[in-house]
Scaffold this motif. Structure first.
Motif, PDB file in Angstrom:
ATOM      1  N   LEU A   9       0.817  -1.202   0.000  1.00 57.89           N
ATOM      2  CA  LEU A   9       0.000   0.000   0.000  1.00 57.89           C
ATOM      3  C   LEU A   9       0.853   1.254   0.000  1.00 57.89           C
ATOM      4  CD1 LEU A   9      -2.793  -0.956   2.550  1.00 57.89           C
ATOM      5  CD2 LEU A   9      -2.835  -1.110   0.063  1.00 57.89           C
ATOM      6  N   ALA A  10       2.112   1.105   0.367  1.00 49.84           N
ATOM      7  CA  ALA A  10       3.001   2.262   0.380  1.00 49.84           C
ATOM      8  C   ALA A  10       3.515   2.553  -1.014  1.00 49.84           C
ATOM      9  CB  ALA A  10       4.180   2.011   1.314  1.00 49.84           C
ATOM     10  N   ALA A  11       4.095   3.728  -1.182  1.00 46.10           N
ATOM     11  CA  ALA A  11       4.722   4.071  -2.451  1.00 46.10           C
ATOM     12  C   ALA A  11       6.089   3.419  -2.482  1.00 46.10           C
ATOM     13  CB  ALA A  11       4.859   5.583  -2.582  1.00 46.10           C
ATOM     14  N   PRO A  12       6.254   2.339  -3.238  1.00 45.35           N
ATOM     15  CA  PRO A  12       7.513   1.596  -3.160  1.00 45.35           C
ATOM     16  C   PRO A  12       8.665   2.399  -3.735  1.00 45.35           C
ATOM     17  CG  PRO A  12       5.750   0.312  -4.192  1.00 45.35           C
ATOM     18  CD  PRO A  12       5.302   1.725  -4.134  1.00 45.35           C
ATOM     19  N   ALA A  13       9.780   2.305  -3.099  1.00 46.40           N
ATOM     20  CA  ALA A  13      11.015   2.865  -3.625  1.00 46.40           C
ATOM     21  C   ALA A  13      11.899   1.732  -4.075  1.00 46.40           C
ATOM     22  CB  ALA A  13      11.730   3.697  -2.559  1.00 46.40           C
ATOM     23  N   ALA A  14      12.721   1.998  -5.084  1.00 45.45           N
ATOM     24  CA  ALA A  14      13.621   0.968  -5.586  1.00 45.45           C
ATOM     25  C   ALA A  14      14.589   0.556  -4.489  1.00 45.45           C
ATOM     26  CB  ALA A  14      14.393   1.492  -6.795  1.00 45.45           C
ATOM     27  N   ALA A  15      14.783  -0.769  -4.374  1.00 49.47           N
ATOM     28  CA  ALA A  15      15.700  -1.301  -3.375  1.00 49.47           C
ATOM     29  C   ALA A  15      17.131  -1.172  -3.877  1.00 49.47           C
ATOM     30  CB  ALA A  15      15.368  -2.749  -3.082  1.00 49.47           C
ATOM     31  N   ASP A 488       0.154  14.190   3.219  1.00 51.83           N
ATOM     32  CA  ASP A 488      -0.966  13.391   2.700  1.00 51.83           C
ATOM     33  C   ASP A 488      -1.062  12.179   3.609  1.00 51.83           C
ATOM     34  OD1 ASP A 488      -2.752  11.790   1.368  1.00 51.83           O
ATOM     35  OD2 ASP A 488      -1.636  11.680  -0.508  1.00 51.83           O
ATOM     36  N   PHE A 489      -2.012  12.184   4.553  1.00 46.15           N
ATOM     37  CA  PHE A 489      -2.034  11.176   5.594  1.00 46.15           C
ATOM     38  C   PHE A 489      -2.458   9.790   5.107  1.00 46.15           C
ATOM     39  CE2 PHE A 489      -2.952  15.114   8.214  1.00 46.15           C
ATOM     40  CZ  PHE A 489      -1.664  15.199   8.709  1.00 46.15           C
ATOM     41  N   GLU A 490      -3.216   9.722   4.017  1.00 48.16           N
ATOM     42  CA  GLU A 490      -3.731   8.424   3.569  1.00 48.16           C
ATOM     43  C   GLU A 490      -3.267   8.066   2.160  1.00 48.16           C
ATOM     44  OE1 GLU A 490      -7.934   8.263   4.210  1.00 48.16           O
ATOM     45  OE2 GLU A 490      -7.762   8.846   6.318  1.00 48.16           O
ATOM     46  N   ASP A 491      -2.294   8.817   1.628  1.00 45.93           N
ATOM     47  CA  ASP A 491      -1.708   8.541   0.314  1.00 45.93           C
ATOM     48  C   ASP A 491      -2.779   8.411  -0.772  1.00 45.93           C
ATOM     49  OD1 ASP A 491       0.443   8.281  -1.358  1.00 45.93           O
ATOM     50  OD2 ASP A 491       0.536   6.110  -1.191  1.00 45.93           O
ATOM     51  N   ASP A 492      -3.746   9.335  -0.723  1.00 44.09           N
ATOM     52  CA  ASP A 492      -4.819   9.328  -1.715  1.00 44.09           C
ATOM     53  C   ASP A 492      -4.637  10.435  -2.743  1.00 44.09           C
ATOM     54  OD1 ASP A 492      -5.337  11.557  -0.180  1.00 44.09           O
ATOM     55  OD2 ASP A 492      -7.294  10.871   0.533  1.00 44.09           O
ATOM     56  N   GLY A 493      -3.471  11.097  -2.739  1.00 48.76           N
ATOM     57  CA  GLY A 493      -3.205  12.154  -3.707  1.00 48.76           C
ATOM     58  C   GLY A 493      -3.636  13.528  -3.258  1.00 48.76           C
ATOM     59  N   THR A 494      -4.266  13.637  -2.077  1.00 47.79           N
ATOM     60  CA  THR A 494      -4.745  14.918  -1.561  1.00 47.79           C
ATOM     61  C   THR A 494      -3.944  15.279  -0.315  1.00 47.79           C
ATOM     62  OG1 THR A 494      -6.977  14.506  -2.376  1.00 47.79           O
ATOM     63  CG2 THR A 494      -6.725  16.180  -0.654  1.00 47.79           C
ATOM     64  N   PHE A 495      -3.379  16.483  -0.309  1.00 47.87           N
ATOM     65  CA  PHE A 495      -2.629  16.930   0.861  1.00 47.87           C
ATOM     66  C   PHE A 495      -3.598  17.445   1.914  1.00 47.87           C
ATOM     67  CE2 PHE A 495       0.712  17.232  -2.411  1.00 47.87           C
ATOM     68  CZ  PHE A 495       1.669  16.429  -1.800  1.00 47.87           C
ATOM     69  N   ASP A 496      -3.387  16.987   3.156  1.00 48.44           N
ATOM     70  CA  ASP A 496      -4.328  17.253   4.234  1.00 48.44           C
ATOM     71  C   ASP A 496      -3.845  18.317   5.204  1.00 48.44           C
ATOM     72  OD1 ASP A 496      -6.068  14.957   3.476  1.00 48.44           O
ATOM     73  OD2 ASP A 496      -4.292  13.806   4.040  1.00 48.44           O
ATOM     74  N   ARG A 509      -9.820   0.443  10.288  1.00 45.25           N
ATOM     75  CA  ARG A 509      -8.738  -0.530  10.299  1.00 45.25           C
ATOM     76  C   ARG A 509      -8.039  -0.575   8.939  1.00 45.25           C
ATOM     77  NH1 ARG A 509      -8.118  -5.726   8.632  1.00 45.25           N
ATOM     78  NH2 ARG A 509      -6.777  -7.083   9.903  1.00 45.25           N
ATOM     79  N   GLY A 510      -6.721  -0.712   8.951  1.00 40.97           N
ATOM     80  CA  GLY A 510      -5.976  -0.823   7.703  1.00 40.97           C
ATOM     81  C   GLY A 510      -4.546  -0.331   7.865  1.00 40.97           C
ATOM     82  N   ALA A 511      -3.791  -0.401   6.786  1.00 42.63           N
ATOM     83  CA  ALA A 511      -2.423   0.124   6.742  1.00 42.63           C
ATOM     84  C   ALA A 511      -2.420   1.353   5.861  1.00 42.63           C
ATOM     85  CB  ALA A 511      -1.461  -0.922   6.205  1.00 42.63           C
ATOM     86  N   TYR A 512      -1.849   2.442   6.367  1.00 44.38           N
ATOM     87  CA  TYR A 512      -1.867   3.722   5.666  1.00 44.38           C
ATOM     88  C   TYR A 512      -0.429   4.218   5.485  1.00 44.38           C
ATOM     89  CZ  TYR A 512      -6.787   3.705   7.064  1.00 44.38           C
ATOM     90  OH  TYR A 512      -8.100   3.361   7.251  1.00 44.38           O
ATOM     91  N   THR A 513      -0.141   4.726   4.290  1.00 43.32           N
ATOM     92  CA  THR A 513       1.152   5.344   4.033  1.00 43.32           C
ATOM     93  C   THR A 513       0.983   6.855   4.063  1.00 43.32           C
ATOM     94  OG1 THR A 513       1.872   3.500   2.667  1.00 43.32           O
ATOM     95  CG2 THR A 513       3.054   5.558   2.414  1.00 43.32           C
ATOM     96  N   ALA A 514       1.516   7.470   5.093  1.00 39.16           N
ATOM     97  CA  ALA A 514       1.476   8.928   5.189  1.00 39.16           C
ATOM     98  C   ALA A 514       2.676   9.489   4.437  1.00 39.16           C
ATOM     99  CB  ALA A 514       1.504   9.364   6.642  1.00 39.16           C
TER     100      ALA A 514
END
Length: 817
Positions: A9-15, A488-496, A509-514
């Motif tokens: 669910l996170a924005a993956p970065a290259a390893a 952007d607390f929920e990685d939905d493209g909108t800055f909060d 409940r869930g996993a969120y990428t801030a």
């Protein structure tokens, strides 16, 4: 075993194996992540970005800020995703999106003339991937776009490229300025031995000594239908037919009409030099050399780059030892072969080697830079090497042609580059196969970008969960440069929030990428993320077998099993597990690069047959578990092979043998038990003629590496001396006078050109021409591997049969590449 957590669910970065190194003022960032083994990228004029994944999916991002792509097309039923085969390249029509066509080049899961799927991304034994091979073909297809999705059926423009073994597969696509579509493909031959088509069943139906790697020379042998392997094609993008101005457009065969260059092993990537008709090709080498080749596509004649008879700028020793007619003909007419512009090492560095990491070599991308976005780089050639983990450049000369002597490292320590493109805004992009991302390389002038640091506490708990965020550790290298913050607390493209230290309450409940975005006063940005777990946590994956202590031999069946548990879900189902098998191909210095072999989705146990591969190499088996929230965790085991040391000798000692490369015997090599050993005894060598191998094999033959150490000896002998003449008879009566008889012709040798060749090659060629090797000048240690720098008489001289030729030999051997 090492385990790692990946949050899908996170924005993956290259390893990255290590932080990449660039010249001052350059930095790389993740442009598009969350991809699975991406192979190619193309940019649409309307701002969209298309990415090809090896499995057969083509994904589209709506723009640079899009974090979740759409699936434009899924060709996975047709694509053969196994080892180095898969969806290799895509290209957008030059008029896209007005001309709404996307072109795809891929390894098709079917033999020539068959129906997919044939192998279902597998290759059982038998036939075995490196034994008899799972035969497939290649496809060039046109897909029609309707918005972000393919519409209608795939239109197959071209099918062919019979491929027996799972590498040297399809290559690249690009449009020329005239509107033609250019296509490259490898020869699909074995890398384990000099493959000329008859050693492993000849499933492509090639005539004797015209198959395997020699399929790249199919234009020279017209007794059977011409294939497309190891060649560059120029075709009409609407029909797949030959472009009307191709050199062989009047030929009777459609495939011959399409070919504009051949004699290539694996032309994985190519590009045009801007403002010219020059095509620059990166051809992945075998044992000695990676090649950069170039030719004018409107030059009026088909170009032959010489593979497999030549590799780099020299003869390919294993194939020369085979003495196949096609290569012998090219050796007699070297001007028929176009030599590369630049070569560099496969194993050890030489004067042209600039990259700092020696993991073998595989050239994997080419791009020319235009403009002033990168100061001082206008006209430079960029080239990537997947194994070396680097990008290097060449500076153009006064005529605009890159000068090989100016080769310099641009980036080192980068991750898995398999494609280079100059994208929007004049930035260089590379596709990171291993890290699942498209990377952007930016130049920042007179301003260092900020460094974002996102902190949060707590990061786990049940709902409602109030999390306190803090960007206070973010900084800017430029003193007194103010920063602004966006969360952007929920990685939905909108800055909060735009606060430095805001808080946010999570109720579901869930996993969120801030995501934190930090911007300096000149608009340069950086991002960081932190993952919040609300009443959830990632699973725990475990490879239960085999253990790292187990070893294997080629052809052995290896069973595997694994499991995963999750705090919230308990034991995960087999459908939530996926396995990836790969092979790490290493060099003696310890560096390795990866070949993906096969995936096993949705199973908790299974088996595979250990593949044949040259040593040093080892297998990697990775298990990934995914829970119901999309959180993943991986575990892996590295499996090392059983090996054996084999010795090779000649009688008498000191003669040349070819075992992978040519050396003076005796010597010893290490092999994986059960793996292919290919040997050849060049003959003649001076006065010495091959007689027999100790294992009773032919002069060139193969065998499986045995369980225990052994010595293989090639015996040579000199031709037997002629019997003594019989005693003279009494003289007959004197005949009447008659005209003197015609003098018999003196048999002569024609001195071949051997300057620049290894001494071993010179000896062989002189013997074939019935010329003897006379005294050697400049005789130093390691003379057996020296190179000829001059000869007397010169090439072409006609001398009495057996006349001596004097050679001057360089100091020491040419370093192998």
């Amino acid at each position: 075993m090492a385990a790692c957590v990946v949050l899908s669910l996170a924005a993956p970065a290259a390893a990255q194996a290590a932080d990449p190194t660039y010249p001052a003022g350059f930095r790389e960032t993740v442009a598009f992540g969350g991809l699975t083994f991406p192979m190619d990228v193309d940019f649409s004029p309307d701002g969209r970005i298309f990415v090809a994944e090896k499995s057969g999916k083509i994904k589209v991002f709506s723009g640079p800020d899009d974090r979740v792509p759409s699936v434009f097309a899924d060709l996975s039923e047709e694509v053969y995703d196994f080892w180095d085969r898969g969806l290799m390249s895509i290209a957008l029509d030059p008029g896209f999106p007005g001309n709404p066509y996307v072109y795809a080049l891929y390894a098709a899961d079917l033999p020539p003339g068959g129906t997919p799927p044939r192998w279902d991304d597998d290759c059982p034994s038998p036939p075995g991937p490196t034994d008899e091979g799972c035969v497939i073909s290649g496809r060039l297809s046109r897909l029609e776009a309707d918005g972000d999705a393919m519409t209608g059926d795939e239109k197959v423009l071209l099918a062919g490229w019979c491929q027996q073994f799972p590498s040297h597969s399809l290559g690249d696509l690009a449009f020329g300025s005239e509107g033609a579509l250019y296509v490259s493909g490898g020869e699909g031959a074995s890398w384990e031995f000099p493959d000329h088509g008859q050693d492993r069943g000849n499933p492509c139906g090639d005539p004797l000594d015209e198959g395997g790697a020699l399929r790249s020379q199919d234009l020279l042998t017209r007794s059977d239908p011409t294939g497309l392997s190891g060649s560059i094609l120029r075709v009409n993008p609407a029909t797949g037919d030959a472009w009307p101005s191709n050199p062989l457009i009047l030929d009777d065969e459609a495939n011959a009409q399409r070919i504009i260059a051949h004699g290539l092993r694996n032309p994985f990537r190519f590009t045009f030099r801007p403002g010219t008709d020059e095509l620059w090709i990166g051809d992945v080498g075998s044992q000695f050399s990676e090649e950069v080749n170039r030719f004018p596509v409107h030059g009026g004649a088909v170009v032959n780059f010489g593979w497999p008879c030549y590799e780099g700028d020299d003869v390919q020793e294993p194939f020369e030892a085979e003495e196949v007619p096609i290569c012998e003909g090219l050796y007699e007419a070297p001007s028929a072969v176009t030599m590369p512009v630049f070569t560099y090492g496969e194993v050890a560095p030489d004067q042209n080697e600039r990259c700092e990491i020696y993991n073998g070599a595989s050239i994997s991308g080419l791009a020319f830079y235009e403009g002033d976005g990168y100061p001082g780089y206008d006209g430079k050639l960029f080239a990537a090497d997947y194994s070396r983990e680097c990008i290097w450049t060449m500076i153009p000369d006064a005529g605009g042609i890159p000068d090989p002597s100016t080769n310099r490292v641009f980036a080192s320590g980068i991750n898995g580059p398999v494609d280079l493109q100059i994208g929007p805004g004049g930035d260089l992009y590379y596709v990171d196969f291993d890290g699942g991302a498209v990377m952007r390389v930016r130049h920042i002038e007179d301003n260092e970008p900020p460094i974002a640091v996102a902190n949060a506490a707590p990061t786990t708990g049940g709902p409602p969960l109030t999390v306190n965020f803090d960007a206070g550790e973010s900084e800017d290298p430029d003193a007194a440069d103010p920063l602004s913050y966006e969360w952007d607390f929920e990685d939905d493209g909108t800055f909060d929030s735009t606060e430095v230290a805001p808080s946010h309450e999570y109720t579901i409940r869930g996993a969120y990428t801030a995501r934190l975005k930090v911007t300096d006063s000149l608009g340069e940005t950086d991002e960081d993320t932190v993952v919040i777990f609300v009443d959830t946590s990632p699973p725990d994956a475990s490879v239960d077998g085999p253990s790292a202590a187990e070893t294997w031999r080629v052809g052995q069946t290896i069973h595997f099993q694994g499991s995963a548990s999750d705090v919230e879900e308990g034991t995960l189902e087999a459908s939530q597990l996926s396995w990836q098998l790969s092979i790490e191909h290493c060099n003696l210095g310890g560096g390795c690069h990866t070949h993906q072999i096969k995936s096993f989705p949705g199973v908790d146990e299974g088996s595979f047959v250990a593949p044949d591969h040259e040593y040093p190499s080892h297998l990697v088996l990775e298990l990934t578990a995914t829970d119901s929230d999309g959180l993943t965790n991986s575990d892996r085991v590295e499996l090392y092979p059983k090996t054996v040391d084999l010795s090779f000798a000649t009688d008498p000692p000191g003669l040349q043998l070819v075992v992978g490369q040519q050396n003076a015997a005796p010597f010893t090599r290490t092999f994986i038990i059960g793996g292919t050993v290919a040997v050849a005894a060049p003959s003649p060598q001076g006065d010495w003629q091959f007689s027999a191998w100790s294992d009773l094999g032919a002069r060139t033959h193969q065998f499986a590496a045995p369980e225990s150490a052994a010595t293989y000896t090639a015996t040579f002998g000199r031709p037997a001396a002629p019997p003594p003449p019989p005693p003279p008879l009494p003289p007959p009566p004197a005949p009447p006078p008659s005209p003197p008889p015609a003098q018999p012709k003196v048999v002569r040798c024609v001195v071949p050109g051997v300057v620049g060749r290894p001494l071993s090659v010179a000896r062989t060629r002189l013997a074939r021409a019935h010329c003897r090797l006379g005294k050697l000048r400049r005789v130093y240690s390691r003379l057996s591997a020296g190179r000829v720098v001059s000869q007397r008489p010169r090439a072409g001289a006609r001398l009495p049969n057996g006349a001596r030729v004097t050679l001057a030999v360089s100091r020491g051997p040419k370093k192998k590449r």
